[in-house]
Structure formats: structure tokens, C-alpha cells
Design an enzyme around this catalytic site. Structure first.
Site, PDB file in Angstrom:
ATOM      1  N   CYS A 120      -6.790  -4.975   4.632  1.00  0.00           N
ATOM      2  CA  CYS A 120      -6.332  -4.509   3.315  1.00  0.00           C
ATOM      3  C   CYS A 120      -6.012  -5.687   2.396  1.00  0.00           C
ATOM      4  O   CYS A 120      -6.893  -6.436   2.026  1.00  0.00           O
ATOM      5  CB  CYS A 120      -5.163  -3.545   3.480  1.00  0.00           C
ATOM      6  SG  CYS A 120      -4.829  -2.608   1.968  1.00  0.00           S
TER       7      CYS A 120
ATOM      8  N   HIS B  16      -7.657   0.595   6.871  1.00  0.00           N
ATOM      9  CA  HIS B  16      -6.577   0.332   7.826  1.00  0.00           C
ATOM     10  C   HIS B  16      -6.970   0.806   9.220  1.00  0.00           C
ATOM     11  O   HIS B  16      -6.765   1.985   9.540  1.00  0.00           O
ATOM     12  CB  HIS B  16      -5.299   1.046   7.388  1.00  0.00           C
ATOM     13  CG  HIS B  16      -4.665   0.430   6.196  1.00  0.00           C
ATOM     14  ND1 HIS B  16      -3.747  -0.585   6.275  1.00  0.00           N
ATOM     15  CD2 HIS B  16      -4.847   0.667   4.874  1.00  0.00           C
ATOM     16  CE1 HIS B  16      -3.376  -0.951   5.060  1.00  0.00           C
ATOM     17  NE2 HIS B  16      -4.032  -0.202   4.188  1.00  0.00           N
TER      18      HIS B  16
ATOM     19  N   GLU C 149      -5.446   0.349  11.883  1.00  0.00           N
ATOM     20  CA  GLU C 149      -4.231   0.765  12.605  1.00  0.00           C
ATOM     21  C   GLU C 149      -3.786   2.169  12.215  1.00  0.00           C
ATOM     22  O   GLU C 149      -2.870   2.718  12.814  1.00  0.00           O
ATOM     23  CB  GLU C 149      -3.111  -0.255  12.377  1.00  0.00           C
ATOM     24  CG  GLU C 149      -2.401  -0.208  11.024  1.00  0.00           C
ATOM     25  CD  GLU C 149      -3.154  -0.867   9.866  1.00  0.00           C
ATOM     26  OE1 GLU C 149      -4.369  -1.135  10.013  1.00  0.00           O
ATOM     27  OE2 GLU C 149      -2.521  -1.111   8.813  1.00  0.00           O
TER      28      GLU C 149
END
Lengths: 214, 257
Positions: free
Chosen positions: A82, A192, A194
């Protein structure tokens, strides 16, 4: 046991990325650090980030981490996420123009105003939610990730690299923009991993087993 | 190929348990939040929202533990709303593993709180929650007013103007609940949803009133919502998230399957 260093420069919470890395590869030692020696000594480095680019670059410049990241980018497998990806470009137009780390030659620009989709509905900014990632080249980090898988995005700016060779994936909103960049031992994504459930964890796992070779 | 419309199950959490009330009263127990969040993740939820309805300050820690546990094993975006009044409240939730916080009453009391919060933590994590109720009489042009304190307190503020102002102040997303529809299972207030969605540049999450899968699809198609939120139809296993997505896809909506 190999070590992955998550760079902590005081921007936002690192809980999600640390937990996801631990989940993706329990055998890897995950450390959250800001000291140069630990980062430079790690087997792999993750450069996360959310928020505004000016604050991010200020924090990196004041702490001396800018030079550390530029050093890591020459030698160690590095994953930018990001804002951590955007900071790797030459500069960003956010905050009236911000100099970045210049690991990838190119700019970070805002989505054009008043975008519309095929049905004429206006597209919202930030680009937020699950969108498809179209892989342009084979890369070890795409292993076991199906073409056009959906990842979670939240951003208003995106990268425009000068060299097409570093573009490894695109996403459409509504036009195609570069959502992943790679060169040698550096890989960087706008989305993202994650927060992208199974495919995101797979990408992190691939990174944690990557030797930095393409 | 385009951005998927999101389905967001909402967990109303009271002292560590998931509950669901009708029009904010008559609360029923629906189970353990961590277990329910795990199930939603497996079924393909795009995000999960926790609404902390715990009344006493002493029990606020409970929601922090819930978020910590869920964030350690569920890797999709998590939002926490309810009782977010200070920058310290936001910091605690983000540190616990939340990705976004919902701000409702505190924004009405002090709109600058939204500005400070978005400058400090980034717009991407600031969701402004709006509870709106129709105040125009039948036959009159539609007009909605915002309410606070769980829908009990009128403010005299026009809902559309308020939504625009909150976006100007840095809200990255609007969570819009119709107080008229919440808990009724009659479907979203579609004119309200559409009016807000067309008035602001940021994504809008429609909430309040979902009773069947067509309601979810209507929220996107007619209400122009970017995401749809529902609670009870998922908690009591009437429908799975996957069924909801299949249904939306059958109506031509792009979803993540």
C-alpha cells in the site's frame, strides 16, 4: 529459523500484517522493528503503510530509515504494501508533491475525478473493496494464486511506473492501473495481502519462502 | 472485471456476546462473536463489522479482546463501532487489530472529531455511521433527519447535508442505517440509500431492514450502495453469506465468490 523484519516507523498499526505473516508461515520469526541493524540483518523485509505520504516520508527521513530501505532494496527480498509501495516510487502528487525513495522510477497519482462505470454510475474514491488482480508476468510470488483473484484494496492514489518491465499486475478501476511492481529482489503491491483472506496469505507465504530471485 | 460489491455481516456485541434487537429493543442472544466471525470468514464475508452496544465503560475492554482474538485468525477487514468518542478510543481499536472505526454520536457532538481522526489515522479507517429517520409526511418530498443515541435522540440535522459534510471532514466511508427499517425485515430504505450514495464521493454501506436476499440485491441495484450490511439473517443461519453472494450474482451484481 529465518527472520522477517516488519519496518515500524510509527505510521499506523502493524498488528494485521504481523499476525498474517505468523499465520502464513509459523516457522518464520516475525519482528517489528525500527532499528537499522536488525532490518539490514533480516532475511526478508516488509515495508507496510497507511495514511498520508508526507507523514510517511517525514518519518522515514527523520529516522534515517529512508537510506536503510534503499539499501535493503539492493540486496534483500523486500515486500512493499500500500503506502509502502507508493513510497518506493520517485515521487507522489499527494500533499502537493512529495519526494519518495526512487527505488522504482515513476510517479504516484490520484484517480481522476468523476469516474464512471459502464452503467454510467459514478465510481467512488477511495477505491475500496475486493478487486481482481491480473498477473502480467510469472513471478515466484504469484505461485498458487489463480489469475484474476480478488484482493482487498483501499487507496485514492496509484503508481505510474516509467518502465513497463516492472509492472507485474494490473487492476481495473475503471481503466487498468498498475497494482503490483517487481524488480530483482523487490516486490510491491497496492492491495493488502494481510486483509485478502486465502489468496493474501498465499502471497505472504510465497514471499516468506522467496530467495529474491526471479 | 470490476470492483465487487461487498457483503458485510454485522455483529452487535453486548458484554462479549452477539445480540440482536428489533428497533434497538428486545435483545436476543446469538452466540460467541469469535466463533461467529470465524464462520462468516469461511463463508466468504468481505468484511466484518462489530457494533459494541455495551452500556458501561467498565465493559469496554471486552470488545477489545474480541477484536484481538478475531484479528489473529481472520484476515479480512474488521470495523468496530459503538462508543468511539476520543482519538485514544480509535488508537486502542486499531492496535487491537481493527482496520476501521465507526463514529456516530461523537461526530454529531463535535464534527471536528472526524477531521482530527482522519488527519491522525487516515480517512481509510474512518467510517461515519449515520442513523437516519424519515421526517417528511406522506406525499411530501422525501426528507430524512439524523438521530443519535441508538436512534432515540433527534438532532434536527438533514441526513444528506450531514453525509456530505462528514465526507468533507475526512470520512472515508458512510455506514447508513435507516431507523425506520432497522429490525423490521422489510428491506432497506432504498430512496434514502440512493439519495446519500449519489450525494457523496465515498463508498456507502446500506444497513437496516434486511429480511431476505432480494433486499441485499435491491440495496445495490436500486439503492446504489457499494456494500450491504445485515445482521440477523446471517446470525440465525437463515442464509449463509455464500447463498447471499450467489443470489446477488444471479441478479447481475459483481461479487467475490
Amino acid at each position: 529459523m529465518s527472520t522477517v523484519a516488519v519496518i515500524d516507523y510509527g505510521m499506523g498499526n502493524l498488528h494485521s500484517i504481523v499476525k498474517a505473516l505468523q499465520h502464513a508461515a509459523p516457522e518464520v520469526n516475525v519482528v517489528c522493528v525500527s532499528d537499522a541493524d536488525t532490518i539490514l540483518g533480516a532475511d526478508r523485509v516488509v515495508f507496510p503503510g497507511v495514511g498520508a505520504i508526507r507523514d510517511c516520508m517525514q518519518a522515514l527521513n527523520q529516522s534515517g530509515l529512508s537510506a536503510v530501505i534503499q539499501q535493503v532494496a539492493k540486496s534483500t527480498p523486500l515486500l512493499g504494501i500500500c503506502l509502502g509501495m507508493q513510497a518506493l516510487l520517485t515521487d507522489s502528487e499527494e500533499n502537493n508533491g512529495t519526494r519518495c525513495l526512487d527505488v522504482f522510477a515513476g510517479h504516484v497519482v490520484h484517480f481522476p475525478e468523476s469516474l464512471t462505470d459502464n452503467d454510467g454510475n459514478s465510481l467512488k474514491i477511495p477505491h475500496m473493496g475486493w478487486n481482481q488482480v491480473h498477473q502480467l508476468h510469472q513471478h515466484p510470488l504469484w505461485e498458487d494464486i489463480p489469475q484474476d483473484s480478488r484482493f482487498y484494496f483501499v487507496h485514492s492514489y496509484y503508481a505510474q511506473p516509467n518502465e513497463t518491465a516492472v509492472m507485474v499486475a494490473t487492476t481495473q478501476y475503471p481503466d487498468a492501473f498498475t497494482c503490483a511492481l517487481a524488480h530483482n529482489n523487490v516486490f510491491a503491491v497496492q492491495f493488502h495481502p494481510e486483509k485478502s483472506q486465502a489468496v493474501g496469505l498465499q502471497l505472504l507465504k510465497n514471499f516468506l519462502h522467496w530467495d529474491g530471485q526471479v | 472485471m470490476s470492483l465487487a460489491k461487498r457483503i458485510i455481516p454485522c455483529l452487535d456485541v453486548d458484554n462479549g456476546r452477539v445480540v440482536k434487537g428489533v428497533k434497538f429493543v428486545d435483545i436476543r442472544d446469538a452466540g460467541d462473536p469469535v466463533e461467529i466471525a470465524r464462520r462468516y470468514d469461511r463463508e466468504g464475508a468481505d468484511e466484518i463489522t462489530f457494533l459494541d452496544i455495551t452500556a458501561t465503560h467498565d465493559n469496554r475492554d471486552t470488545i477489545v479482546h474480541v477484536v484481538e482474538q478475531v484479528a489473529s485468525e481472520v484476515f479480512i477487514p474488521l470495523t468496530v463501532g459503538g462508543g468511539i468518542r476520543t482519538l485514544e478510543d480509535i488508537r486502542r481499536m486499531l492496535n487491537a487489530g481493527a482496520d476501521k472505526v465507526g463514529i456516530n454520536s461523537a461526530a454529531v457532538v463535535n464534527p471536528n472529531f472526524v477531521r482530527e481522526a482522519s488527519e491522525r489515522f487516515g480517512s481509510q479507517c474512518i467510517v461515519v455511521a449515520i442513523d437516519a429517520k424519515k421526517v417528511s409526511a406522506p406525499g411530501e418530498p422525501n426528507q430524512w433527519e439524523i438521530f443519535t443515541h441508538g436512534g432515540r435522540k433527534p438532532t434536527g440535522i438533514n441526513a444528506i447535508e450531514w453525509a456530505k459534510k462528514m465526507v468533507d471532514f475526512g470520512a472515508g466511508e458512510i455506514l447508513l442505517t435507516s431507523m425506520d427499517r432497522d429490525g423490521t425485515r422489510e428491506g432497506f430504505d432504498l430512496p434514502l440509500t440512493r439519495a446519500i450514495s449519489e450525494a457523496v464521493t465515498v463508498p456507502v454501506i446500506a444497513s437496516g431492514g434486511v429480511g431476505n436476499l432480494d433486499h441485499l440485491a435491491d440495496g445495490v441495484i436500486e439503492g446504489k450502495a457499494d456494500a450491504v450490511l445485515a445482521a440477523s439473517i446471517f446470525h440465525f443461519a437463515e442464509y449463509t453469506i455464500e447463498q447471499a453472494k450467489q443470489h446477488m450474482a444471479s441478479r447481475g451484481i459483481e461479487v467475490r465468490l
